[in-house]
Design a protein around this motif. Structure first.
Motif, mmCIF file in Angstrom:
data_model
loop_
_atom_site.group_PDB
_atom_site.id
_atom_site.type_symbol
_atom_site.label_atom_id
_atom_site.label_comp_id
_atom_site.label_asym_id
_atom_site.label_seq_id
_atom_site.Cartn_x
_atom_site.Cartn_y
_atom_site.Cartn_z
ATOM 1 N N GLU A 182 0.828 -1.203 0.000
ATOM 2 C CA GLU A 182 0.000 0.000 0.000
ATOM 3 C C GLU A 182 0.864 1.255 0.000
ATOM 4 N N ARG A 183 2.037 1.156 0.590
ATOM 5 C CA ARG A 183 2.964 2.288 0.553
ATOM 6 C C ARG A 183 3.426 2.532 -0.879
ATOM 7 N N LYS A 213 1.727 1.931 -3.523
ATOM 8 C CA LYS A 213 0.604 2.569 -4.206
ATOM 9 C C LYS A 213 0.515 4.040 -3.854
ATOM 10 N N ARG A 214 0.680 4.363 -2.576
ATOM 11 C CA ARG A 214 0.569 5.769 -2.156
ATOM 12 C C ARG A 214 1.649 6.635 -2.800
ATOM 13 N N THR A 240 0.397 7.269 -6.380
ATOM 14 C CA THR A 240 -0.935 7.835 -6.598
ATOM 15 C C THR A 240 -1.314 8.921 -5.592
ATOM 16 N N LYS A 241 -0.468 9.154 -4.602
ATOM 17 C CA LYS A 241 -0.735 10.208 -3.610
ATOM 18 C C LYS A 241 0.448 11.156 -3.479
ATOM 19 N N TRP A 242 1.584 10.606 -3.068
ATOM 20 C CA TRP A 242 2.722 11.466 -2.764
ATOM 21 C C TRP A 242 3.317 12.126 -3.998
ATOM 22 N N ALA A 286 1.856 13.814 -6.044
ATOM 23 C CA ALA A 286 1.226 15.125 -6.199
ATOM 24 C C ALA A 286 1.873 16.184 -5.310
ATOM 25 N N ASP A 287 2.683 15.754 -4.357
ATOM 26 C CA ASP A 287 3.368 16.698 -3.487
ATOM 27 C C ASP A 287 4.441 17.443 -4.292
ATOM 28 N N ASP A 314 5.475 8.616 5.733
ATOM 29 C CA ASP A 314 5.019 7.282 5.322
ATOM 30 C C ASP A 314 6.183 6.321 5.562
ATOM 31 N N VAL A 373 -1.775 12.274 -11.699
ATOM 32 C CA VAL A 373 -2.215 11.230 -10.776
ATOM 33 C C VAL A 373 -3.231 10.297 -11.415
ATOM 34 N N LYS A 406 -2.823 6.288 -11.622
ATOM 35 C CA LYS A 406 -3.789 5.376 -11.020
ATOM 36 C C LYS A 406 -4.240 4.329 -12.034
#
Length: 286
Positions: free
Chosen positions: A55-56, A58-59, A62-64, A66-67, A97, A260, A264
């Protein structure tokens, strides 16, 4: 196990979102590998798999991503790299994370990470799970992901290293040398892809890496090594000695992708591709 099985994980920067999806499927089926060898982003993805942190993975994609600290030209001023490697390994790795070093160090997998020795231009393989410290583990992973000309060389035990894919993007030769007879390869390129010589990358390397002529020479010929490795893997696949998981179509993004939504979708492509071939993969691994 009569077979000596290896998992090879290609790099590719943000194309690694595909691999992140593949690893999620692997974890759902509780797949374990006695030997894993990762290159560049593939090394980082494999390390999260071994720390039981899919899951890390994936993050990160798909999440980090964007930082603004992740992919930004301002990183050049701060650390000499377009990728925010300080953000990835310090802020994320220890605070936002955290990477699970404790689980990672307990792995029974022989995990090797390919890096490129700046002075000799040769590929060198490190063992992050056997490092002297957490800091050194991250240095090994960081070195494997430090792209020449857009990242600073990483100093480890008195030697400088850069991205493992600089001269050898697919370490099938090392896997065979280590005695493995069967190979699973996670590609971040579609089947049929072949790498071409890049004159612009060669010129950039000549301007930014003057202190490392052997590295420049190796980079100029990396496409030949890459294509020969692909050909060998395809031949081994026909013999029943290799299993290739690759994107189903040419990717419309590159190693610096920040969209993103696209990442994804690529993650989902990886998950679906691995899930679809899982019965055949499990049979291959028996």
């Amino acid at each position: 196990m009569s077979k000596k099985l290896a998992l090879l994980v290609e790099g590719g920067g943000m194309r690694g979102a595909f691999t992140a999806g593949v690893f999620t499927a692997f974890k759902e089926y509780h797949l374990e590998f006695p030997y894993i060898i990762g290159i560049s982003a593939g090394a980082n993805l494999a390390s999260d798999y071994l720390s039981n942190q899919c899951e890390r993975n994936k993050r990160i994609y798909t999440k980090w991503v964007a930082d603004k600290r992740f992919l930004n030209l301002s990183n050049f001023l701060k650390e000499g790299s377009y990728f925010g490697l300080d953000f990835l390994y310090n802020e994320l790795g220890y605070k936002l994370d955290p990477f699970d070093f404790e689980t990672f160090y307990k792995t029974n997998t022989c995990f090797k990470v390919g890096v490129t020795h700046c002075r000799t231009g040769k590929t060198f393989y490190m063992l992050p799970a056997k490092a002297r410290s957490e800091e050194e583990t991250f240095l090994m992973l960081r070195a494997s992901s430090s792209i020449p000309s857009v990242s600073k060389p990483v100093l480890i035990r008195g030697q400088y290293y850069l991205d493992g894919a600089s001269v050898n993007g697919i370490p099938i030769d090392k896997s065979i040398e280590d005695g493995n007879t069967h190979h699973i390869f996670i590609s971040t390129r579609n089947r049929g892809y072949r790498k071409a010589y890049s004159k612009s990358a060669h010129i950039l390397a000549q301007r930014t890496l003057r202190a490392y002529p052997e590295l420049i020479n190796g980079m100029a010929h990396r496409h030949i090594h890459y294509n020969n490795s692909l050909k060998l893997l395809e031949e081994l696949e026909k013999e029943g000695k290799a299993f290739i998981i690759a994107p189903p179509h040419p990717l419309e993004l590159d190693r610096f992708e920040k969209n993103v939504d696209k990442l994804k979708l690529l993650y989902e492509d990886g998950y679906k591709a691995a899930t679809a071939c899982m019965p055949q993969l499990i049979e291959f691994m028996k």
